[in-house]
Design a protein around this motif. Structure first.
Motif, mmCIF file in Angstrom:
data_model
loop_
_atom_site.group_PDB
_atom_site.id
_atom_site.type_symbol
_atom_site.label_atom_id
_atom_site.label_comp_id
_atom_site.label_asym_id
_atom_site.label_seq_id
_atom_site.Cartn_x
_atom_site.Cartn_y
_atom_site.Cartn_z
ATOM 1 N N THR A 257 0.778 -1.201 0.073
ATOM 2 C CA THR A 257 0.139 0.153 -0.239
ATOM 3 C C THR A 257 0.790 1.368 0.060
ATOM 4 O OG1 THR A 257 -1.774 -1.264 1.279
ATOM 5 C CG2 THR A 257 -1.715 1.364 1.052
ATOM 6 N N ALA A 258 1.891 1.316 0.874
ATOM 7 C CA ALA A 258 2.944 2.386 0.922
ATOM 8 C C ALA A 258 3.460 2.482 -0.289
ATOM 9 C CB ALA A 258 3.637 2.107 2.284
ATOM 10 N N SER A 259 4.010 1.606 -0.863
ATOM 11 C CA SER A 259 4.706 1.598 -2.161
ATOM 12 C C SER A 259 3.752 2.154 -3.344
ATOM 13 C CB SER A 259 5.601 0.015 -2.572
ATOM 14 O OG SER A 259 6.113 -0.251 -1.635
ATOM 15 N N ARG A 260 2.753 1.804 -3.364
ATOM 16 C CA ARG A 260 1.810 1.946 -4.298
ATOM 17 C C ARG A 260 1.432 3.627 -4.174
ATOM 18 N NH1 ARG A 260 -2.609 -0.744 -3.229
ATOM 19 N NH2 ARG A 260 -3.788 1.191 -1.931
ATOM 20 N N LYS A 261 1.093 4.082 -2.943
ATOM 21 C CA LYS A 261 1.074 5.416 -2.711
ATOM 22 C C LYS A 261 2.121 6.396 -3.180
ATOM 23 C CE LYS A 261 -2.196 5.249 1.199
ATOM 24 N NZ LYS A 261 -3.375 5.502 0.341
ATOM 25 N N ILE A 262 3.484 5.976 -2.879
ATOM 26 C CA ILE A 262 4.647 6.608 -3.193
ATOM 27 C C ILE A 262 4.706 6.407 -4.649
ATOM 28 C CG2 ILE A 262 7.220 6.481 -3.017
ATOM 29 C CD1 ILE A 262 6.825 5.568 -0.149
ATOM 30 N N SER A 263 4.592 5.381 -5.145
ATOM 31 C CA SER A 263 4.792 5.270 -6.701
ATOM 32 C C SER A 263 3.615 6.230 -7.469
ATOM 33 C CB SER A 263 4.582 3.810 -7.241
ATOM 34 O OG SER A 263 4.547 3.752 -8.617
ATOM 35 N N ARG A 264 2.590 6.210 -7.348
ATOM 36 C CA ARG A 264 1.470 7.014 -7.914
ATOM 37 C C ARG A 264 1.837 8.493 -7.726
ATOM 38 N NH1 ARG A 264 -4.092 3.703 -6.845
ATOM 39 N NH2 ARG A 264 -3.570 1.927 -8.038
ATOM 40 N N LEU A 265 2.219 9.031 -6.420
ATOM 41 C CA LEU A 265 2.445 10.468 -6.047
ATOM 42 C C LEU A 265 3.741 11.042 -6.983
ATOM 43 C CD1 LEU A 265 1.837 10.765 -2.242
ATOM 44 C CD2 LEU A 265 0.469 11.701 -4.088
ATOM 45 N N SER A 266 4.714 9.952 -7.120
ATOM 46 C CA SER A 266 5.924 10.244 -7.603
ATOM 47 C C SER A 266 5.875 10.467 -9.311
ATOM 48 C CB SER A 266 7.188 9.353 -7.384
ATOM 49 O OG SER A 266 6.748 8.133 -7.811
ATOM 50 N N SER A 267 5.053 9.530 -9.579
ATOM 51 C CA SER A 267 4.490 9.666 -11.256
ATOM 52 C C SER A 267 3.728 10.847 -11.543
ATOM 53 C CB SER A 267 3.846 8.327 -11.841
ATOM 54 O OG SER A 267 2.565 8.257 -10.958
ATOM 55 N N ARG A 268 2.949 11.233 -10.608
ATOM 56 C CA ARG A 268 2.203 12.497 -10.656
ATOM 57 C C ARG A 268 3.002 13.944 -10.732
ATOM 58 N NH1 ARG A 268 -2.363 12.559 -6.837
ATOM 59 N NH2 ARG A 268 -2.838 14.703 -7.614
ATOM 60 N N ILE A 269 3.963 13.638 -9.761
ATOM 61 C CA ILE A 269 4.971 14.767 -9.911
ATOM 62 C C ILE A 269 5.803 15.049 -11.167
ATOM 63 C CG2 ILE A 269 7.193 15.551 -8.488
ATOM 64 C CD1 ILE A 269 5.722 14.536 -5.848
ATOM 65 N N LYS A 270 6.135 13.655 -11.643
ATOM 66 C CA LYS A 270 7.210 13.446 -12.771
ATOM 67 C C LYS A 270 6.383 14.473 -13.944
ATOM 68 C CE LYS A 270 9.267 9.729 -13.175
ATOM 69 N NZ LYS A 270 9.582 8.288 -13.520
ATOM 70 N N VAL A 271 4.926 14.121 -13.962
ATOM 71 C CA VAL A 271 4.085 14.665 -14.939
ATOM 72 C C VAL A 271 4.157 16.335 -15.010
ATOM 73 C CG1 VAL A 271 1.997 15.071 -15.989
ATOM 74 C CG2 VAL A 271 2.653 12.726 -15.150
ATOM 75 N N LEU A 272 4.390 16.949 -13.697
ATOM 76 C CA LEU A 272 4.360 18.194 -13.609
ATOM 77 C C LEU A 272 5.499 18.836 -14.223
ATOM 78 C CD1 LEU A 272 3.641 18.800 -9.752
ATOM 79 C CD2 LEU A 272 2.139 19.542 -11.528
ATOM 80 N N GLY A 273 6.758 18.118 -14.434
ATOM 81 C CA GLY A 273 7.756 18.780 -14.939
ATOM 82 C C GLY A 273 7.375 18.926 -16.610
ATOM 83 N N ALA A 274 6.877 18.131 -17.155
ATOM 84 C CA ALA A 274 6.903 17.844 -18.613
ATOM 85 C C ALA A 274 5.964 19.054 -19.221
ATOM 86 C CB ALA A 274 5.900 16.316 -18.970
#
Length: 88
Positions: free
Chosen positions: A71-88
Motif C-alpha cells: 500500500t505504501a509503495s503504491r502510494k509513493i509510486s503514484r505520487l511520484s509519477s504525478r510529480i514527474k508529469v508536472l515537469g513535462a
C-alpha cells in the motif's frame, strides 16, 4: 466486558495501541495531503520536497504495522509519477 485479569489487561493494551496507531495514521495522512496540495498548486519543487518528507513517514508506518508494505509503495509510486508529469 472483560472479566478475567488477562482480558482486562489486553483491553488496556489495545486502547493504548489504537491511540498510537491513530496518531501515526493521522501523521501520514497529513504528509500525503501536503504532497497533494503541492501537486495541485503545480509547484514541482515543493511537491518533490513534500514527497521526500512523506516517504519516511509512510515507511515508518509500514514497519509499525499501520500500513501494508505494498500500500505504501503504491502510494509513493503514484505520487511520484504525478510529480514527474508536472515537469513535462
Amino acid at each position: 466486558m472483560a472479566n478475567t485479569p488477562s482480558a482486562k489487561k489486553a483491553a488496556r493494551k489495545i486502547e493504548r495501541r489504537t491511540a498510537i496507531n491513530k496518531a501515526r495514521r493521522s501523521r501520514v495522512r497529513t504528509q500525503l495531503r501536503k504532497v497533494e496540495e503541492a501537486i495541485a498548486s503545480g509547484d514541482k519543487a515543493a511537491a518533490t520536497d513534500a514527497l521526500k518528507a512523506a516517504q519516511p513517514e509512510l515507511m515508518r508506518a509500514v514497519t509499525k504495522g499501520v500500513y501494508h508494505r505494498n500500500t505504501a509503495s503504491r502510494k509513493i509510486s503514484r505520487l511520484s509519477s504525478r510529480i514527474k508529469v508536472l515537469g513535462a
